[in-house]
Design an enzyme around this catalytic site. Structure first.
Site, mmCIF file in Angstrom:
data_model
loop_
_atom_site.group_PDB
_atom_site.id
_atom_site.type_symbol
_atom_site.label_atom_id
_atom_site.label_comp_id
_atom_site.label_asym_id
_atom_site.label_seq_id
_atom_site.Cartn_x
_atom_site.Cartn_y
_atom_site.Cartn_z
ATOM 1 N N GLU A 125 33.824 12.907 55.923
ATOM 2 C CA GLU A 125 34.776 12.742 57.017
ATOM 3 C C GLU A 125 34.905 11.267 57.386
ATOM 4 O O GLU A 125 35.999 10.798 57.731
ATOM 5 C CB GLU A 125 34.341 13.569 58.225
ATOM 6 N N GLU A 145 30.911 22.300 54.811
ATOM 7 C CA GLU A 145 30.593 22.883 56.119
ATOM 8 C C GLU A 145 30.683 24.406 56.115
ATOM 9 O O GLU A 145 29.838 25.088 56.715
ATOM 10 C CB GLU A 145 31.534 22.298 57.183
#
Length: 277
Positions: A125, A145
């Site tokens: 990210e 995730e």
């Protein structure tokens, strides 16, 4: 420089590989540079200082050892979840700069990611919100995730959708698959350059040096335009950009005069540090 870097822990290394260039190295190599509250706080302090320091024009972010960043410390996260002390929604909403103080940071200065090893979860990210990504041939990238019951909510979803398009972004985000640096460059489009591990930092520094050959006023105003293009349609972006403080600094400042004069005189320009906005 007019000031020194703020105090920070040894979880972060700060150096200056070239004039006007800051390098930040995540320094928890035994833990694959997994993010801790201390490291995140250090990053915020140093990056906030970078934003405000006129003599620093570009930042390079990298990781020590075998990884760029393995993401969040899942063992600590598990303890919070099992004990019922988790407050993820509140902390994510309150952290305006996102994971590692980078994944949602709206910096008007260029950020270069130099990736050796893995960039996973929050680590990926972070790199998705950098402007230029230099990766080693054996670098790996993933947003895993969903495999752990959590979500890449720190900025990756909209950024990856813009970069790769809905379908390719979905492939990464919904499967949690791992991709190579070459795939990141050629298929998904979030890697700029792939080089050998030994050349990652020198290549990142060389790109930073190319950037600082240009007017810092113009570079920072251009970066502002790129950020505005993520939030506005074409006409709104142009109008907002041209009346921004960054544009005013370009057209009313000394560097535009120097750039045009240097062209007329057939010489290289000598840029000044931008004035503070």
């Amino acid at each position: 420089m007019s000031s020194k870097p703020p105090q920070h822990s040894n979880e972060l290394l700060v150096s200056f590989p070239s004039n006007h260039v800051l390098q930040i190295t995540l320094n928890r190599p035994k833990s694959l540079n997994a993010m801790t509250p201390q490291m995140s706080d250090d990053l915020k302090k140093v990056l906030d200082w970078f934003e405000d320091e006129p003599s620093l024009w570009v930042v390079i972010v990298t990781g020590a050892g075998r990884a760029f960043c393995a993401g969040a410390d899942l063992k600590a996260w598990n303890k919070d979840q099992q004990s019922g002390t988790n407050n993820e929604q509140e902390s994510i909403a309150a952290n305006v700069h996102g994971f590692g103080s980078i994944s949602r940071r709206q910096s008007n200065k260029p950020i270069i990611a130099a990736v050796i090893g893995g960039a996973y979860g929050g680590g990926m990210e972070m790199i998705l919100n950098c402007d230029i990504v230099v990766a080693a041939h054996d670098a790996k990238f993933a947003l895993p995730e969903v495999k752990r019951g959590v979500v890449a909510v720190q900025g990756a979803i909209p950024r990856l959708a813009r970069i790769a398009g809905h379908h390719l972004a979905s492939e990464l985000l919904l499967t949690g698959m791992t991709v190579s640096a070459t795939e990141g460059q050629n298929r998904f489009g979030f890697v700029n350059t792939v080089v050998s591990s030994s050349e990652v930092i020198p290549t990142a520094v060389a790109i930073a040096q190319e950037i600082i050959q240009n007017s810092p006023d113009a570079v920072q105003s251009t970066k502002k335009g790129l950020l505005l293009s993520q939030r506005h349609n074409f006409q709104e972006m142009v109008h907002t950009h041209v009346w921004s403080p960054e544009s005013k600094r370009v057209y009313k400042g000394d560097n535009i005069k120097e750039g045009l004069k240097a062209f007329a005189e057939k010489r290289s320009p000598v840029w000044k540090n931008p004035s503070k906005l």
